[in-house]
Design a protein around this motif. Structure first.
Motif, PDB file in Angstrom:
ATOM      1  N   THR A 171      45.822  19.583  45.890  1.00 20.58           N
ATOM      2  CA  THR A 171      45.341  19.475  47.269  1.00 20.58           C
ATOM      3  C   THR A 171      46.477  19.425  48.290  1.00 20.58           C
ATOM      4  N   ARG A 172      47.710  19.374  47.844  1.00 14.67           N
ATOM      5  CA  ARG A 172      48.835  19.246  48.778  1.00 14.67           C
ATOM      6  C   ARG A 172      49.223  20.594  49.380  1.00 14.67           C
ATOM      7  N   ASP A 173      49.579  20.562  50.635  1.00 16.98           N
ATOM      8  CA  ASP A 173      49.929  21.779  51.357  1.00 16.98           C
ATOM      9  C   ASP A 173      51.372  22.165  51.050  1.00 16.98           C
ATOM     10  N   THR A 174      51.569  22.685  49.855  1.00 19.68           N
ATOM     11  CA  THR A 174      52.884  23.140  49.406  1.00 19.68           C
ATOM     12  C   THR A 174      52.749  24.573  48.891  1.00 19.68           C
ATOM     13  N   PRO A 175      53.854  25.293  48.725  1.00 22.29           N
ATOM     14  CA  PRO A 175      53.777  26.709  48.339  1.00 22.29           C
ATOM     15  C   PRO A 175      52.947  26.937  47.067  1.00 22.29           C
ATOM     16  N   GLY A 176      52.067  27.926  47.126  1.00 24.84           N
ATOM     17  CA  GLY A 176      51.259  28.280  45.967  1.00 24.84           C
ATOM     18  C   GLY A 176      49.988  27.483  45.810  1.00 24.84           C
ATOM     19  N   HIS A 177      49.663  26.606  46.776  1.00 28.12           N
ATOM     20  CA  HIS A 177      48.470  25.769  46.686  1.00 28.12           C
ATOM     21  C   HIS A 177      47.433  26.204  47.711  1.00 28.12           C
ATOM     22  N   GLY A 178      46.208  25.747  47.522  1.00 28.04           N
ATOM     23  CA  GLY A 178      45.108  26.080  48.413  1.00 28.04           C
ATOM     24  C   GLY A 178      44.197  27.116  47.789  1.00 28.04           C
ATOM     25  N   SER A 179      43.043  27.324  48.418  1.00 25.67           N
ATOM     26  CA  SER A 179      41.991  28.137  47.811  1.00 25.67           C
ATOM     27  C   SER A 179      42.398  29.583  47.569  1.00 25.67           C
ATOM     28  N   ILE A 180      43.243  30.137  48.423  1.00 27.49           N
ATOM     29  CA  ILE A 180      43.593  31.540  48.246  1.00 27.49           C
ATOM     30  C   ILE A 180      44.460  31.755  47.003  1.00 27.49           C
ATOM     31  N   PHE A 181      45.197  30.710  46.613  1.00 29.99           N
ATOM     32  CA  PHE A 181      45.976  30.787  45.378  1.00 29.99           C
ATOM     33  C   PHE A 181      45.163  30.332  44.175  1.00 29.99           C
ATOM     34  N   GLU A 182      44.295  29.330  44.366  1.00 26.84           N
ATOM     35  CA  GLU A 182      43.528  28.794  43.244  1.00 26.84           C
ATOM     36  C   GLU A 182      42.400  29.731  42.834  1.00 26.84           C
ATOM     37  N   LEU A 183      41.566  30.153  43.807  1.00 20.74           N
ATOM     38  CA  LEU A 183      40.414  31.004  43.521  1.00 20.74           C
ATOM     39  C   LEU A 183      40.638  32.442  43.977  1.00 20.74           C
ATOM     40  N   GLY A 184      41.257  32.599  45.135  1.00 19.27           N
ATOM     41  CA  GLY A 184      41.490  33.940  45.662  1.00 19.27           C
ATOM     42  C   GLY A 184      42.348  34.796  44.752  1.00 19.27           C
ATOM     43  N   THR A 185      43.269  34.176  44.017  1.00 21.75           N
ATOM     44  CA  THR A 185      44.088  34.936  43.080  1.00 21.75           C
ATOM     45  C   THR A 185      43.216  35.690  42.087  1.00 21.75           C
ATOM     46  N   HIS A 186      42.120  35.067  41.638  1.00 23.16           N
ATOM     47  CA  HIS A 186      41.205  35.720  40.696  1.00 23.16           C
ATOM     48  C   HIS A 186      40.457  36.869  41.357  1.00 23.16           C
ATOM     49  N   THR A 187      39.815  36.587  42.488  1.00 24.34           N
ATOM     50  CA  THR A 187      38.967  37.590  43.116  1.00 24.34           C
ATOM     51  C   THR A 187      39.775  38.743  43.697  1.00 24.34           C
ATOM     52  N   ILE A 188      40.942  38.448  44.262  1.00 29.55           N
ATOM     53  CA  ILE A 188      41.808  39.512  44.770  1.00 29.55           C
ATOM     54  C   ILE A 188      42.292  40.393  43.632  1.00 29.55           C
ATOM     55  N   ASP A 189      42.623  39.787  42.496  1.00 30.77           N
ATOM     56  CA  ASP A 189      43.045  40.569  41.336  1.00 30.77           C
ATOM     57  C   ASP A 189      41.925  41.499  40.877  1.00 30.77           C
ATOM     58  N   GLN A 190      40.689  41.010  40.852  1.00 31.69           N
ATOM     59  CA  GLN A 190      39.571  41.855  40.435  1.00 31.69           C
ATOM     60  C   GLN A 190      39.371  43.020  41.407  1.00 31.69           C
TER      61      GLN A 190
END
Length: 361
Positions: A171-190
């Motif tokens: 939940t910390r606002d540090t590089p690589g964190h947040g929804s776009i990295f946690e979940l968006g990485t999957h959907t963007i890859d698809q």
């Protein structure tokens, strides 16, 4: 004579290691051996040495890089450590599987691509949701031509968790964190697998939860990706979505549409202790089947249930393909170059959201 299994070292002993990697490695004993695990701080009820007594156990990742018996390193640590750990493993002459997100920036991705090329070792990113049953079914629908020419494609990963969670590294606002990295990485890859890089990216990256803590990472995002042929793709993750059934895909074309609710069952099954090869593993219930609407020659709409494609290729397929790549029989399951391209989309989305404009790639 059968080849010797590759010795696998797992860095980290959190959910990713326990649920998404160790069970899959153990499912392919002729290809891989669980050689060792790095766990910095074992606890009485969370001790890798008790769970896997036949493996080697380390307290530091540095010990992995100097062990000549290690063939493959699986990195499941927090995102901001990925670059340094991948670099160290590759330079030590070890093949690397790294959890998503690949790294935290495009610059880090390009650096690792160069290091992997120089070392001659394989580097792949664990984008397991390429083997989600819903995504495989979607690919089947698109390949059938039932939808005609696509005009709009929506991919959702919405949930209902409106209250601020406990303070953790996620939940910390540090590089690589947040929804776009946690979940968006999957959907963007698809999306990238289906359509490649878009021409334009418009991003809205925000926080929807009540009482967001200062310094917390974003929890929601909506990206609009525009392609040269006119296709518009929406990539969305909302944390405040009070629905009994969450939309997963909604695809519209000139001759039909397809929608699907719910998410793939493998993660929940693995968390519950079910393992690849067990009866029912990876099999979606009828309640999660998609819906296909088509237009006949007279212009009449017809809607029917579209059964999930089977028998399912499960997450084990990632390691099965990787094993072949280690033998020189084809490419790695997920190319690092593809993960790098997804980071181009993510960085464009952040820039778009910050400057409130559409970014051209």
């Amino acid at each position: 004579m059968a080849s010797k299994p590759h010795n696998v070292a797992i860095i980290g002993y959190g959910m990713s290691a326990k649920v998404f990697h160790i069970p899959l490695v153990l499912a392919l004993p002729s290809d891989f051996k669980l050689y060792g695990i790095v766990q910095r701080s074992p606890k009485p009820n969370d001790d890798a040495s008790k769970d896997h007594p036949h493996a080697t156990h380390w307290r530091s990742a540095d010990e992995v890089y100097t062990d000549p018996a290690v063939d493959v390193v699986v990195i499941t640590s927090i995102p901001e450590t990925h670059h340094a750990m991948c670099k160290a493993a590759l330079e030590a002459g070890e093949h690397v599987v790294v959890e998503k997100p690949f790294v935290t920036s495009l610059a880090e991705a390009n650096d690792l691509l160069a290091i992997a090329k120089k070392s001659g070792k394989l580097l792949t990113v664990y984008q397991n949701r390429r083997w989600d049953s819903d995504f495989l079914t979607l690919r089947h629908v698109l390949a059938s031509g039932s939808l005609g020419e696509l005009v709009e494609f929506e991919t959702h990963y919405d949930r209902y968790r409106p209250d601020a969670p406990a303070d953790t590294w996620k939940t910390r606002d540090t590089p690589g964190h947040g929804s776009i990295f946690e979940l968006g990485t999957h959907t963007i890859d698809q999306v990238h697998q289906l359509f490649g890089l878009p021409r334009k990216v418009t991003g809205f990256i925000t926080t929807q939860r009540r009482l967001p803590r200062e310094g917390s990472a974003h929890d929601s995002h909506t990206l609009v990706l525009q392609y040269p042929d006119g296709l518009m793709v929406t990539v969305k993750a909302a944390i405040v979505s009070p629905e009994t059934e969450q939309l997963r895909f909604w695809v519209r074309g000139t001759e039909g549409s397809f929608n699907k609710f719910g998410v793939d069952v493998q993660e929940d099954q693995l968390k519950a202790g079910l393992r690849p090869g067990d009866e029912g593993f990876g099999v979606e219930p009828e309640s999660l089947h998609g819906s296909l609407t088509t237009v006949d020659e007279e212009g009449k709409l017809e809607r029917r249930v579209y059964e999930t494609v089977g028998p399912p290729k499960t997450y084990v397929e990632f390691y099965r393909v990787f094993a072949k790549a280690l033998k020189g029989e084809g490419d790695v399951p997920v190319k690092a170059e593809e993960a790098r391209d997804c980071l181009r989309i993510i960085e464009a989305a952040f820039l778009s959201s910050k400057e409130e404009r559409t970014v051209e790639l």
